[in-house]
Scaffold this active site. Structure first.
Site, PDB file in Angstrom:
ATOM      1  N   TYR A 175     -12.021  -4.033  -4.207  1.00  0.00           N
ATOM      2  CA  TYR A 175     -12.548  -4.488  -2.915  1.00  0.00           C
ATOM      3  C   TYR A 175     -13.966  -5.022  -3.108  1.00  0.00           C
ATOM      4  CZ  TYR A 175      -8.581  -2.867  -0.155  1.00  0.00           C
ATOM      5  OH  TYR A 175      -7.330  -2.718   0.383  1.00  0.00           O
TER       6      TYR A 175
ATOM      7  N   HIS B  61      -1.999  -5.386   1.482  1.00  0.00           N
ATOM      8  CA  HIS B  61      -3.235  -6.134   1.298  1.00  0.00           C
ATOM      9  C   HIS B  61      -2.856  -7.531   0.807  1.00  0.00           C
ATOM     10  CE1 HIS B  61      -7.173  -7.379  -0.182  1.00  0.00           C
ATOM     11  NE2 HIS B  61      -6.479  -7.907  -1.166  1.00  0.00           N
TER      12      HIS B  61
ATOM     13  N   GLU C 185      -9.232 -10.711  -7.551  1.00  0.00           N
ATOM     14  CA  GLU C 185      -8.258  -9.627  -7.368  1.00  0.00           C
ATOM     15  C   GLU C 185      -7.125  -9.699  -8.390  1.00  0.00           C
ATOM     16  OE1 GLU C 185      -7.229  -9.931  -3.200  1.00  0.00           O
ATOM     17  OE2 GLU C 185      -9.246  -9.344  -2.590  1.00  0.00           O
TER      18      GLU C 185
ATOM     19  N   LYS D 108       0.824  -1.209   0.000  1.00  0.00           N
ATOM     20  CA  LYS D 108       0.000   0.000   0.000  1.00  0.00           C
ATOM     21  C   LYS D 108       0.871   1.278   0.000  1.00  0.00           C
ATOM     22  CE  LYS D 108      -4.018  -2.122   2.281  1.00  0.00           C
ATOM     23  NZ  LYS D 108      -4.824  -2.162   3.525  1.00  0.00           N
TER      24      LYS D 108
ATOM     25  N   ASN E 110      -2.054   0.195   7.098  1.00  0.00           N
ATOM     26  CA  ASN E 110      -1.467  -1.077   7.541  1.00  0.00           C
ATOM     27  C   ASN E 110      -0.613  -1.790   6.494  1.00  0.00           C
ATOM     28  OD1 ASN E 110      -3.538  -1.815   5.908  1.00  0.00           O
ATOM     29  ND2 ASN E 110      -4.663  -3.023   7.416  1.00  0.00           N
TER      30      ASN E 110
HETATM   31  P1  ADP Z   1      -7.567  -7.108   5.471  1.00  0.00           P
HETATM   32  O1  ADP Z   1      -6.793  -6.049   4.727  1.00  0.00           O
HETATM   33  O2  ADP Z   1      -6.799  -7.599   6.677  1.00  0.00           O
HETATM   34  O3  ADP Z   1      -8.049  -8.232   4.593  1.00  0.00           O
HETATM   35  P2  ADP Z   1     -10.307  -6.061   5.506  1.00  0.00           P
HETATM   36  O4  ADP Z   1     -10.545  -6.715   4.188  1.00  0.00           O
HETATM   37  O5  ADP Z   1     -11.269  -6.315   6.607  1.00  0.00           O
HETATM   38  O6  ADP Z   1      -8.852  -6.403   6.083  1.00  0.00           O
HETATM   39  O7  ADP Z   1     -10.238  -4.481   5.300  1.00  0.00           O
HETATM   40  C1  ADP Z   1      -9.583  -3.923   4.202  1.00  0.00           C
HETATM   41  C2  ADP Z   1      -8.754  -2.728   4.647  1.00  0.00           C
HETATM   42  O8  ADP Z   1      -9.637  -1.700   5.102  1.00  0.00           O
HETATM   43  C3  ADP Z   1      -7.813  -2.973   5.812  1.00  0.00           C
HETATM   44  O9  ADP Z   1      -6.581  -3.536   5.433  1.00  0.00           O
HETATM   45  C4  ADP Z   1      -7.660  -1.570   6.379  1.00  0.00           C
HETATM   46  O10 ADP Z   1      -6.713  -0.786   5.646  1.00  0.00           O
HETATM   47  C5  ADP Z   1      -9.041  -0.980   6.157  1.00  0.00           C
HETATM   48  N1  ADP Z   1      -9.909  -1.184   7.304  1.00  0.00           N
HETATM   49  C6  ADP Z   1     -10.598  -2.298   7.626  1.00  0.00           C
HETATM   50  N2  ADP Z   1     -11.324  -2.123   8.723  1.00  0.00           N
HETATM   51  C7  ADP Z   1     -11.098  -0.859   9.098  1.00  0.00           C
HETATM   52  C8  ADP Z   1     -11.573  -0.063  10.148  1.00  0.00           C
HETATM   53  N3  ADP Z   1     -12.401  -0.548  11.028  1.00  0.00           N
HETATM   54  N4  ADP Z   1     -11.163   1.184  10.233  1.00  0.00           N
HETATM   55  C9  ADP Z   1     -10.303   1.706   9.348  1.00  0.00           C
HETATM   56  N5  ADP Z   1      -9.825   1.008   8.317  1.00  0.00           N
HETATM   57  C10 ADP Z   1     -10.206  -0.253   8.200  1.00  0.00           C
END
Ligand code: ADP
Length: 200
Positions: free
Chosen positions: A52, A161, A172, A12, A158
């Site tokens: 997404y 992805h 994807e 990211k 974070n």
């Molecule tokens: P992952 O990336 O671990 O598969 P998700 O698919 O649940 O997680 O969410 C996609 C992305 O959305 C996360 O990596 C994060 O950047 C963001 N995200 C998810 N949940 C939250 C949240 N509650 N608040 C802020 N950002 C979030």
């Protein structure tokens, strides 16, 4: 049963801007996983919207993770989101996520290997860096949290992805790569990594 899988990974904008591309790729390479496609792109909002998931279940899962992080931090979900409805919370977060992913270049790649989907998710770590275990990319390399992100009305920053399951991985990979961009080659340590040398 074929245990060799393909998964989609995106480094990211925060990780690109912090110069962590090499560190992140190294973690996958040294686990014996094979990068079979890779490119740097500045994504459009539409690309991220398509990338997404759009299904109710995904919005609810994201909403559930948010509610959990809020409860753990002693914060009020309703105050930030104006609702406790999990799907609605998930939709708001998708909007934040689109802004985040389009804020700078990302590195998209396809990784192939034994149980690659689960293996990569294990190396990446939990969504909320605060709960991600040490040893994982999110646990070791960032200190953002869902709670801080939500207070600032932005996505959790974070680093990375990675696809969650085979259906998502297939979708994807197709959003970012043509079939002809997925390359075939053999790693020189492949037989050792996969234990094949024992049969020779
Ligand atoms: P992952 O990336 O671990 O598969 P998700 O698919 O649940 O997680 O969410 C996609 C992305 O959305 C996360 O990596 C994060 O950047 C963001 N995200 C998810 N949940 C939250 C949240 N509650 N608040 C802020 N950002 C979030």
């Amino acid at each position: 049963m074929n245990t060799i899988e393909r998964t989609f990974v995106m480094i990211k904008p925060d990780a690109v801007q912090r110069g962590l591309i090499g560190e992140i790729i190294q973690r996958f390479e040294r686990a014996g996983l094979k990068i079979i496609a890779m490119k740097m792109v500045l994504a459009t909002k539409q690309q991220v919207e398509d990338f997404y998931p759009k299904d109710k279940e995904w919005f609810e899962t994201v909403g559930t993770k948010t509610t959990k992080a809020y409860q753990e931090a002693g914060l009020d979900v309703k105050k930030t989101f104006g609702t406790t409805d999990l799907e609605k919370i998930g939709r708001i977060i998708k909007g934040w996520l689109i802004d985040f992913i389009t804020s700078g270049p990302v590195v998209a790649m396809v990784i192939e290997g034994n149980h690659a989907i689960t293996k990569v998710r294990n190396i990446v770590g939990y969504t909320d860096p605060l709960s991600a275990s040490p040893g994982t990319i999110r646990g070791d390399l960032t200190s953002d949290s869902i709670a801080l992100g939500n207070i600032m009305a932005r996505a959790a920053v974070n680093l990375i992805h990675a696809s969650s399951n085979p259906k998502d991985a297939e979708h994807e990979i197709k959003v970012w790569f043509k079939e002809s961009e997925l390359l075939k080659y053999k790693r020189c340590d492949e037989d050792i990594v996969l234990g094949n040398f024992l049969k020779k």
